[in-house]
Structures are given as structure tokens and as C-alpha cells.
Design an enzyme around this catalytic site. Sequence first.
Site, PDB file in Angstrom:
ATOM      1  N   TYR A   5       4.551   8.197 -35.864  1.00 55.30           N
ATOM      2  CA  TYR A   5       4.336   9.337 -36.664  1.00 55.30           C
ATOM      3  C   TYR A   5       4.794   9.186 -38.161  1.00 55.30           C
ATOM      4  O   TYR A   5       5.541   8.464 -38.293  1.00 55.30           O
ATOM      5  CB  TYR A   5       5.296  10.603 -35.918  1.00 55.30           C
TER       6      TYR A   5
ATOM      7  N   ASP B  80       5.474   2.207 -42.875  1.00 54.40           N
ATOM      8  CA  ASP B  80       6.183   3.593 -42.922  1.00 54.40           C
ATOM      9  C   ASP B  80       7.384   3.287 -42.530  1.00 54.40           C
ATOM     10  O   ASP B  80       8.044   3.040 -41.379  1.00 54.40           O
ATOM     11  CB  ASP B  80       5.323   4.545 -42.130  1.00 54.40           C
TER      12      ASP B  80
ATOM     13  N   LYS C  47      14.636  10.041 -45.665  1.00 51.66           N
ATOM     14  CA  LYS C  47      15.866  10.343 -44.919  1.00 51.66           C
ATOM     15  C   LYS C  47      16.924   9.523 -45.641  1.00 51.66           C
ATOM     16  O   LYS C  47      17.468  10.274 -46.533  1.00 51.66           O
ATOM     17  CB  LYS C  47      15.599   9.559 -43.524  1.00 51.66           C
TER      18      LYS C  47
END
Length: 430
Positions: free
Chosen positions: A143, A238, A266
Site C-alpha cells: 500500500y 516506499d 510517519k
Amino acid sequence: MTDRSRELFLKAQEVIPGGVNSPVRAGRAVGVDPIFIQRADGCYLWGADGKRYIDYVCSWGPMILGHRPPEVIQAINDALENGTSYGAPTEMELNLARMIVETVPSIEMVRMVNSGTEATMSAIRLARGFTGRDMIIKFDGCYHGHADSCLVNAGSGLATFGIPGSPGVPVDLARLTISLPFNNLEAVEATIKKFPDEVAAIIIEPIAGNMGVVLPDKGFLEGLRKITRENGILLIFDEVITGFRVSPGGAQELYSIMPDLTCLGKIIGGGLPVGAYGGRRDVMSRVAPDGNIYQAGTLSGNPLAVAAGLATLMILKNKEIYVRLEEKSRFLFSGLTDAAKRAGVDIVINRVGSMGSVFFGKNPVVDFGSVKHTDTSKYRSFYREMLAQRIYLAPSPFEALFVSLAHNEKIMKKTIDSAFNSFKKLGNMQ
Ligand code: KE4
């Protein structure tokens, strides 16, 4: 679900889709309505009714130091004294950029954005602009946020066009993204052969965290690096989850692979909204205003978010922290393995550093196909049993569990004991 949370959830559903600001929080994957959180500290969350939980979601990754680390709170308060947003460059964002460039091996230049989605969306546009090509290869179960080109499911069979992963994603755009099985280098080679000179980039979570944790097979990432270099394709890591999580320099440092572009998020925001994308200077210099590939953001480099991120990364400069996180995580996950064995329940644990997943089943979990063959209904029962014992796990079998610096041995022993109780109950259900 507690009374106060139930009351708030009913009201929230009237004015917020699903009552939540991000779908996974609604708990539909585990059939449990969400607990509304009142506050957090260390490794704990407190629900709206005041009940305390041991937190292994850690805001889906950012809270590697635990909640409210004093230095980060102080940094945010100090920044607050000077205002909240200027829409102009600051010395602090320069310092954060330098910190990222110094720490992440492949990043020579970096642009701050406000989320992981913005980071991957921008990196994909940059790769398309830099190469003059349109196709993207991603991997099933990975994702990369909710930008249209990333919300694409695998077409039928290997190396076929992607299909929209959501209504609203134009079919013509989805066709430009091909999703392949993780750890399958042959499928990548076949796709590149089928679409010569058409693939702009391969984007991958070098350690997958969104199908549960799935590790790259030995040689897989090296193979991707080789085949992308040979075919003029940009390799995008990613590292929104893995960046500063599995090592200060992320998975690329752990595995000694140099991607062309890296996406971060994050942890680099210390719990405030931040994302970033960066990489090769010759590629990044094509980004406006230096270059002509456009990307922008009102709150990019926001002083409060940058202050929180910088304070977090300053602490993470101490590599001893990663030794302690590894010790903690090994203690916890080996304890879970032992507890399941004592309870007679088959589990498979995939873990890298302080991110890991518990799968119910016997077989190795190496890609999305094998994840789907695990017993997800057992995970749902496990989730509910653990929550009843005040252990707050990810409300989905397709997520990672995170250990923070704030999780101490006593708390992890309680977690292991609670897991044993939960496994015993599952065992009796068998
Ligand atoms: P955000 O746009 O949610 O900040 O980041 C998107 C993203 C990009 N890349 C990776 C590897 C990610 O894991 C994410 C977001 N992660 C999910 C959970 N694994 C966020 C939780 C949520 O969607 O609420």
C-alpha cells in the site's frame, strides 16, 4: 467498545463517513467498533471511558519513541512560541532536510510534504516526468497511500494491466499501473519485456507492512535494482513505515540497496503530519521550481511538524536505541511464539526489528497470496481477546504491530501472558 466510545461513535457516524477519518480505524476488519482515544503517554492509550490499553499500533508507526517523549513535546512547545505556520522557508526545515540527507543513504535532496500519500504520489509523478514514460509497477499487498495510480489491483494473470482498486479511479489511469506478486522477480522481468521502454518506475515497500509484515526474499531487492538500472526504470522505495524504523537509514541501509527515490513519512514527523520524498540529485532537481515537474503544499515543512520530526530524529541518531528496540522486539515476539506453542495454536511471525506481524497458520507467509491463506478469522478472535485484556493491536490482520522504546519488559510480559490466555481460548475454539 465502551459506553462513552459507543455514544461518540454513533454521533461521529452522522457527520464523518463511517465515523472515522481513516477507514481501517473503524475496526470492520475485526468486527469491533473503535475505542475513542482520550490521551496517550509512553506505551499507553486511554479510552474515552478512562480505560488504559497497552498500545502496539503506535499511530500506525510514527511513535517509535512512545507517546509524548519529553524532548519532542518540548520541541513542539518551543516552536509554538514562534507561531504555527508561515508558508515560507525556515532554518528548521533546512536542518531536517540535512538530517534526512545525512542518514538515508540514497537521498541527496529531499522535499517535505504532508503525508505518505503525497510523498508517493509526487515520487510517481517525478518518475514519469523524468523518464518520459507512463507505466508503473507495484506489488500486490503493498500500500502506498490513496493516490489514484496507487489504488490499483492486479489485473487477471501476470503482467496484465491494472484494474481500479476503488470507484473513482479512471480505468485508463489504472491501466498504467501493473500490480505483480511480491517476491516474484520473474513476473517483473516478463512485464518489462512485454512493455519495453514504457515503465517509468517500480515502487515497492522494501519490507511490506500493509499485508501484515512480509520480508523480501534474498536477492529480490537486488534483482529489482539490477533490472531497473538495465532498463532505465526508476526504483522507488516506499519507506513510509520502514524509514528510521528498521534502521536509521531504513530498509535501504539494512539491505544495502540504493533506490533512485525514497518516500518517507510517519516517524519523520514525530506524530505530526509529515511526508517526504527524495533521492538522486539529478532526479530531484527536476522538481519545481528548479525543474518543471510540479508539486506544492501549503503546509509543507510546517514548523510544528518539523520541530517534532527533528527532535525525534535527533534522538534516533543514537544507534544504541536500535539495539534496545531489537532486544525488546525479540523478547516480545519470541514470547508470543512460545505462548502460541504452549497453547497448541499454529502461528507464523514475520518480523524485522520493531515491526512484526502474527499470522495464524503453519505455512511461510511470503506474499499477498500466502497472507490470504492464513486464518484471518482467528486473528479477529485474537484481536478481541487481547482487547478484552487491554492490549491494543492493529484492528486488521493486514497491518504491522510496532514496539516502541516505551515498551518495557514488565509490560511485554503482561502482553505475552495475555496472548497465552487468548491463544488458549482460540485453541479451545478449534
Ligand atoms: P499516509 O498518506 O496515510 O500518511 O501514508 C500512506 C502510506 C504510504 N506508504 C506506506 C508504506 C504506508 O504504510 C502508508 C500508510 N499506512 C497506513 C497503515 N499501514 C496508515 C493507516 C491508515 O490508513 O489509517
